[in-house]
Enzyme design. Structure first.
Site, PDB file in Angstrom:
ATOM      1  N   GLU A 114       0.466  -1.006   0.256  1.00 46.84           N
ATOM      2  CA  GLU A 114      -0.223  -0.039  -0.023  1.00 46.84           C
ATOM      3  C   GLU A 114       1.063   1.386   0.229  1.00 46.84           C
ATOM      4  OE1 GLU A 114      -4.119  -2.253   2.314  1.00 46.84           O
ATOM      5  OE2 GLU A 114      -2.399  -1.061   3.119  1.00 46.84           O
ATOM      6  N   HIS A 236      -9.110   9.783   4.015  1.00 39.08           N
ATOM      7  CA  HIS A 236      -8.953   8.970   3.070  1.00 39.08           C
ATOM      8  C   HIS A 236      -8.941   9.251   1.229  1.00 39.08           C
ATOM      9  CE1 HIS A 236      -8.297   4.763   0.633  1.00 39.08           C
ATOM     10  NE2 HIS A 236      -7.822   4.592   2.185  1.00 39.08           N
ATOM     11  N   ARG A 282      -1.216   9.263   2.121  1.00 37.49           N
ATOM     12  CA  ARG A 282      -2.548   9.680   1.637  1.00 37.49           C
ATOM     13  C   ARG A 282      -2.578  10.715   2.037  1.00 37.49           C
ATOM     14  NH1 ARG A 282      -5.716   5.038   5.677  1.00 37.49           N
ATOM     15  NH2 ARG A 282      -5.705   3.343   4.022  1.00 37.49           N
ATOM     16  N   HIS A 343     -11.019   9.922   7.769  1.00 31.21           N
ATOM     17  CA  HIS A 343     -10.688   8.340   7.743  1.00 31.21           C
ATOM     18  C   HIS A 343     -10.545   8.167   9.177  1.00 31.21           C
ATOM     19  CE1 HIS A 343     -10.702   4.244   6.509  1.00 31.21           C
ATOM     20  NE2 HIS A 343      -8.730   4.402   7.000  1.00 31.21           N
ATOM     21  N   ARG A 378      -0.649   8.633   9.035  1.00 29.13           N
ATOM     22  CA  ARG A 378      -0.983   7.395   9.550  1.00 29.13           C
ATOM     23  C   ARG A 378      -0.600   6.709   8.430  1.00 29.13           C
ATOM     24  NH1 ARG A 378      -4.479   2.757   9.073  1.00 29.13           N
ATOM     25  NH2 ARG A 378      -6.210   4.056   8.265  1.00 29.13           N
TER      26      ARG A 378
END
Length: 532
Positions: A114, A236, A282, A343, A378
Site C-alpha cells: 500500500e 482517506h 494518503r 478516515h 498514519r
C-alpha cells in the site's frame, strides 16, 4: 431502576483493541466490554486493506520503521514506532492462533503493498480484513465465561475519586446508559480502558461507522487527561462516490495493485503531485484529489482498476466488486467514482507504551490513544497493528497490577431527578448537522487562519447550547455523541490553530511550508494533575 456492577477491568469499546485486550485478560480477570451498538458496529468491521507487519524474509524491521517515520512527516516518536513494529509479527501470530482466516498464497500468506510502504507487508483477508478479525474476536469473546459483553451501552462519563470529593485521584469506573432501558447504570472497575476509536464523525463525509464520535477522547479530557496532535485528521483519498454508498471505502490496496487515479476526462494526474504517484502517502493523494476537484469543479474523480482481469478482481477485491456492482458499477469494465472522506484520528489521549493515561487506573488503546506512532500522518495499515500491539502491552501491565489493594468507595447512582424528557430532539439533529458541515468546510483537508477562527466561534456557541440542553433534559445516545463530538471538534480546532506550519495531514494556506522543528501539539485541561 439503575444497577451497579463490579468488574476487575471495564473496557469501553468492542473493536480490535478492546476485544484483543479482553481476550488477553480473561483467563485471570473478570472483564466487561461495552459496545454502543451491536458487537460488529464499530470501525474495525469496516477495515478493508489489512495489517502491516514485517513477515517476509526480504523485508526488514528498519524498513517498516523508516516508512512509518517518513509517512508521519518525522513527527512520529522513534521509540513508539520501533516498539510497534518489533512486536508486529507476534501480534499477527496471535491473531492466526485465534483463527483469523488470512488470505494465503500457496504455503504462505499473501502480502500486498500500500501507499508509503517500501515492501509487500500487508497481511489481509481478501478485502475485508477488519470483518474477519472482528468476527473471530467476537466469537472467541462470546466463548469465554470471564468476558461479559454489553451491547447498546454508551458510556456517559468516567467516575473518579476527585469527582466524588476524595483525595488521591483514580478512575473508578463509568456511568453507562443502557439504550434498551433508558437507565444509567454504574460500572465499577479496578481498571478502565478506553478503546472507543476515533472522531471522524466530526466531519460531513467519513468512511467511519456512525459511532466514531470521539467518546473516549472527550471523556478523558473532561477527567483531566492531556491530548496531543488532534489537528492531524487523515482523510482517506478514495471513498465511493454514490448517493446510496454511505461512504463505502475503496481500499488503498486497489492502488497498491495498480489502480490509477483519473480526471473525469480519463487523464491520470498523480505524477504531477508526487513521483510515487498513486502510491504516495494518503495526505498527498487526498490533497491532490481535493485540488483537482476544486480546480475542475468536479463532484468526484475516478479510480480505474479495469485493466486487471475479472478473476483477479474477484479474488482480491470481492467486497468492493460486489458492492459496486449492486450500484451499477462494474469495476472490471469502468472506473470507480471516488472522493476523499475523513478516515482516521492520528492524535488522541496521551499514553505511554503500556497505555497509561494521566489518570491513574485509566488506560487508552487503539485510535483513541496518542502513542506517538502515527506522527503527522498514519502509514496505511498501521492502525490495526497499533490496536493489537498496545492491547498486549496494556494487558501485561494490568495483569501485573490486579492484586493491588484499593480503598472501597461508595459510588452514588446517576441522578436525573432534576431533568425532564425533551420535546425538542430536533435541536440535537440540527446541531449535529451544523457541526459536521462547518468542520468539513473550515477544518478539512486545506485550512486557513480565517477558517479556523470561524470554526472556533461556531463551536463555542454550539457547546454553550449543548451544555444547557445536557443540564436540563434526560440524556440519550444521540445527545452524548453530539456532546462528545463538539468537545473533540473544539480540541481539533484549537490544535490546528496552534500549528504554524504545514506538516503531514495539517495543511494551511497561511503557513504552506514545513517548519524546521517537529513538535507535538499538546493540550492540557484546566483540571489536569501530574500523575502520582
Amino acid at each position: 431502576m439503575s444497577m451497579q456492577q463490579e468488574f476487575d477491568v471495564l473496557i469501553i469499546g468492542s473493536g480490535a483493541a478492546g476485544l484483543s485486550l479482553a481476550l488477553r485478560l480473561a483467563d485471570t480477570a473478570k472483564v466487561a466490554v461495552l459496545s454502543k451498538g451491536n458487537l460488529t458496529s464499530g470501525s474495525t468491521w469496516l477495515a478493508q486493506g489489512g495489517i502491516a507487519a514485517v513477515l517476509d524474509e526480504s523485508d526488514l524491521i528498519q524498513d517498516h520503521v523508516s516508512d512509518t517515520l517518513t509517512a508521519g512527516a518525522h513527527l512520529s516518536h522513534n521509540d513508539a514506532v520501533e516498539f510497534t513494529v518489533k512486536n508486529g509479527k507476534r501480534s499477527i501470530e496471535w491473531l492466526v492462533n485465534q483463527g483469523v482466516p488470512f488470505t494465503r498464497d500457496g504455503p504462505s500468506y499473501h502480502l500486498t503493498k500500500e501507499g508509503g510502504h517500501s515492501h509487500r507487508r500487508i497481511i489481509h483477508a481478501a478485502d475485508a480484513t477488519g470483518r474477519a478479525v472482528q468476527e473471530t474476536l467476537v466469537k472467541r469473546a462470546q466463548e469465554h465465561e470471564s468476558i461479559h459483553l454489553f451491547e447498546y451501552c454508551t458510556a456517559v462519563d468516567l467516575i473518579t475519586r476527585r469527582k466524588l470529593k476524595h483525595a488521591h485521584n483514580r478512575c473508578l469506573g463509568a456511568y453507562v446508559l443502557d439504550s434498551s432501558t433508558g437507565h444509567v447504570n454504574v460500572f465499577q472497575a479496578k481498571y478502565v480502558v478506553l478503546a472507543t476509536g476515533g472522531a471522524s464523525k466530526a466531519y460531513l463525509y467519513t468512511s467511519n461507522s456512525d459511532g466514531s464520535s470521539g467518546d473516549g477522547i472527550a471523556m478523558a479530557w473532561r477527567s483531566g487527561c492531556r491530548v496531543a496532535n488532534m489537528e492531524f485528521n487523515q482523510f482517506h483519498p478514495t471513498c465511493l462516490y454514490h448517493p446510496q454508498a454511505k461512504s463505502f471505502l475503496i481500499t488503498e490496496a486497489v492502488r497498491g495493485e495498480g489502480g490509477k487515479l483519473l480526471l473525469p476526462d480519463g487523464t491520470p494526474f498523480m505524477e504531477q503531485f508526487d513521483e510515487r504517484a498513486e502510491l504516495a502517502p494518503r495526505d498527498i493523494v487526498a490533497r491532490a484529489i481535493d485540488h483537482e476537484m476544486k480546480r475542475l469543479g468536479s463532484d468526484c474523480l475516478y479510480l480505474d482498476i479495469s485493466h486487471k482481469p475479472q478473476a483477479f478482481l474477484l479474488e482480491h477485491f470481492p467486497t468492493i466488486y460486489e458492492r459496486c456492482l449492486k450500484l451499477g458499477i462494474d469495476i472490471s469494465k469502468a472506473p470507480i467514482p471516488v472522493v476523499p472522506a475523513a478516515h482516521y484520528t492520528c492524535g488522541g489521549v496521551m499514553t505511554n507504551q503500556q497505555g497509561h493515561t494521566d489518570l491513574n487506573a485509566l488506560y487508552a488503546i487503539g485510535e483513541t490513544s496518542f502513542t506517538g506512532l502515527h506522527g503527522a500522518n498514519r502509514l496505511a495499515s498501521n492502525s490495526l497493528l497499533e490496536c493489537l500491539v498496545f492491547a498486549e502491552s496494556a494487558a501485561t501491565d494490568i495483569l501485573a497490577r490486579l492484586d493491588e489493594k484499593l480503598e472501597a468507595v461508595d459510588i452514588p447512582d446517576w441522578d436525573e431527578s432534576q431533568v425532564t424528557d425533551s420535546d425538542e430532539d430536533v435541536i440535537i439533529s440540527h446541531n449535529w448537522d451544523e457541526l459536521r458541515r462547518f468542520m468539513w468546510d473550515y477544518v478539512g483537508i486545506v485550512r486557513t487562519n480565517k477558517r479556523l477562527r470561524r470554526a472556533k466561534h461556531r463551536v463555542d456557541l454550539l457547546q454553550q447550547e449543548i451544555t444547557e440542553y445536557y443540564s436540563n433534559y434526560k440524556i440519550s445516545k444521540d445527545l452524548l455523541e453530539l456532546r462528545n463530538l463538539a468537545s473533540v471538534s473544539d480540541l481539533i480546532i484549537r490544535s490546528a490553530a496552534l500549528r504554524k506550519e504545514s506538516r503531514g495531514l495539517h495543511y494551511t494556506l497561511d503557513y504552506p511550508n514545513q517548519g524546521p522543528e517537529a513538535r507535538d501539539t499538546i493540550l492540557t485541561p484546566i483540571n489536569f494533575e501530574w500523575p502520582q
